[in-house]
Design an enzyme around this catalytic site. Structure first.
Site, PDB file in Angstrom:
ATOM      1  N   GLU A  22      -1.320  -5.881  -7.158  1.00 48.38           N
ATOM      2  CA  GLU A  22      -1.876  -7.229  -7.081  1.00 48.38           C
ATOM      3  C   GLU A  22      -0.958  -8.276  -7.713  1.00 48.38           C
ATOM      4  O   GLU A  22      -0.982  -9.440  -7.321  1.00 48.38           O
ATOM      5  CB  GLU A  22      -3.254  -7.261  -7.749  1.00 48.38           C
ATOM      6  CG  GLU A  22      -4.316  -6.506  -6.973  1.00 48.38           C
ATOM      7  CD  GLU A  22      -5.683  -6.640  -7.618  1.00 48.38           C
ATOM      8  OE1 GLU A  22      -5.743  -7.002  -8.822  1.00 48.38           O
ATOM      9  OE2 GLU A  22      -6.680  -6.389  -6.930  1.00 48.38           O
ATOM     10  N   GLU A  44      -8.302 -12.957  -5.974  1.00 51.34           N
ATOM     11  CA  GLU A  44      -7.153 -12.646  -5.121  1.00 51.34           C
ATOM     12  C   GLU A  44      -6.565 -13.853  -4.408  1.00 51.34           C
ATOM     13  O   GLU A  44      -5.354 -13.899  -4.182  1.00 51.34           O
ATOM     14  CB  GLU A  44      -7.539 -11.558  -4.116  1.00 51.34           C
ATOM     15  CG  GLU A  44      -7.893 -10.237  -4.800  1.00 51.34           C
ATOM     16  CD  GLU A  44      -7.937  -9.057  -3.851  1.00 51.34           C
ATOM     17  OE1 GLU A  44      -7.967  -9.270  -2.616  1.00 51.34           O
ATOM     18  OE2 GLU A  44      -7.945  -7.916  -4.343  1.00 51.34           O
ATOM     19  N   ALA A  48     -10.460  -8.040  -0.970  1.00 49.66           N
ATOM     20  CA  ALA A  48     -11.392  -6.911  -1.027  1.00 49.66           C
ATOM     21  C   ALA A  48     -11.289  -6.251  -2.384  1.00 49.66           C
ATOM     22  O   ALA A  48     -10.295  -6.414  -3.103  1.00 49.66           O
ATOM     23  CB  ALA A  48     -11.083  -5.901   0.084  1.00 49.66           C
ATOM     24  N   ARG A  94       0.855  -1.181   0.000  1.00 52.63           N
ATOM     25  CA  ARG A  94       0.000   0.000   0.000  1.00 52.63           C
ATOM     26  C   ARG A  94       0.891   1.231   0.000  1.00 52.63           C
ATOM     27  O   ARG A  94       1.477   1.605   1.016  1.00 52.63           O
ATOM     28  CB  ARG A  94      -0.914  -0.003   1.229  1.00 52.63           C
ATOM     29  CG  ARG A  94      -1.928  -1.143   1.240  1.00 52.63           C
ATOM     30  CD  ARG A  94      -2.853  -1.096   0.046  1.00 52.63           C
ATOM     31  NE  ARG A  94      -3.939  -2.068   0.126  1.00 52.63           N
ATOM     32  CZ  ARG A  94      -4.858  -2.218  -0.807  1.00 52.63           C
ATOM     33  NH1 ARG A  94      -4.804  -1.474  -1.920  1.00 52.63           N
ATOM     34  NH2 ARG A  94      -5.812  -3.124  -0.667  1.00 52.63           N
TER      35      ARG A  94
END
Length: 207
Positions: A149, A101, A80, A68
């Site tokens: 990702e 994911e 999410a 992040r």
């Protein structure tokens, strides 16, 4: 019964300060009930869903590690994603994110908790699902991991280890913290079987 109540103070002027790919920064002049004018700046947001996938036999939760950039952390998180696909309902969005994911599917879905992530400065509303009876599943056809990702990894983490990590301050993802502690509260209070249905009313989103 205690609950949040819908209110809308009048907006006399709205300005888009910056436009982004997904969300914008806006400024609104708002009239208070006493007649004063205040200016509030906030980020628009399409909303999101998240999934606490719990393998009860292992007593473990599917967690991923994702970078992040704003906080310069590789965070331990639960699957999410944004509600940014036109016409997609909330549960299918959560099911899609789980497959994309961590390559899992689940037979049993319940609403764990609904929340506004940062109501003082962000429009984001988040629904966190509890997924049970999980099994391996392929990623959706045509889906390609990109950006952060593409560098994610995931594993099963014992529920007790997650609770300890949260309370010790080692785990800080708001979605993980909220979802895991909500699971713990439901489990300890005997409310697991009383959790809401996956299509339960989501008040802030109007239906």
């Amino acid at each position: 019964m205690i609950r949040d109540e819908h209110r809308e103070w009048p907006v006399t002027q709205r300005r888009v300060m910056a436009e982004g790919i997904i969300w914008d920064m806006v400024s609104e002049d708002v009239t208070t009930p006493s007649g004063e004018t205040m200016t509030r700046e906030f980020v628009t947001h399409p909303g999101a869903v998240a999934v606490v996938a719990w393998d009860e036999e292992r007593d473990a939760v599917a967690c991923l590690r994702q970078y992040r950039h704003p906080v310069r952390l590789e965070m331990v998180e639960v699957p999410a994603g944004l509600l940014d696909v036109e016409g997609e309902e909330w549960l299918p969005a959560a099911q899609r994110e789980l497959a994309e994911e961590v390559e899992l599917a689940a037979e049993r879905w319940q609403v764990l908790v609904d929340m506004c992530t940062t109501p003082g400065g962000n429009q984001e509303s988040l629904r966190i699902y509890l997924a049970r009876d999980v099994t391996p599943a392929p990623r959706p056809e045509g889906f390609v991991l990109e950006g952060e990702e593409a560098h994610m990894s995931w594993d099963w983490v014992p529920r007790t280890e997650l609770v300890a990590g949260i309370l010790d301050g080692r785990l800080q993802s708001p979605t993980l913290v909220t979802g895991v502690l909500a699971l713990e509260a439901a489990r300890l209070s005997g409310r697991l079987d009383a959790l809401r249905a996956p299509d339960a009313h989501w008040p802030i989103r109007g239906h």
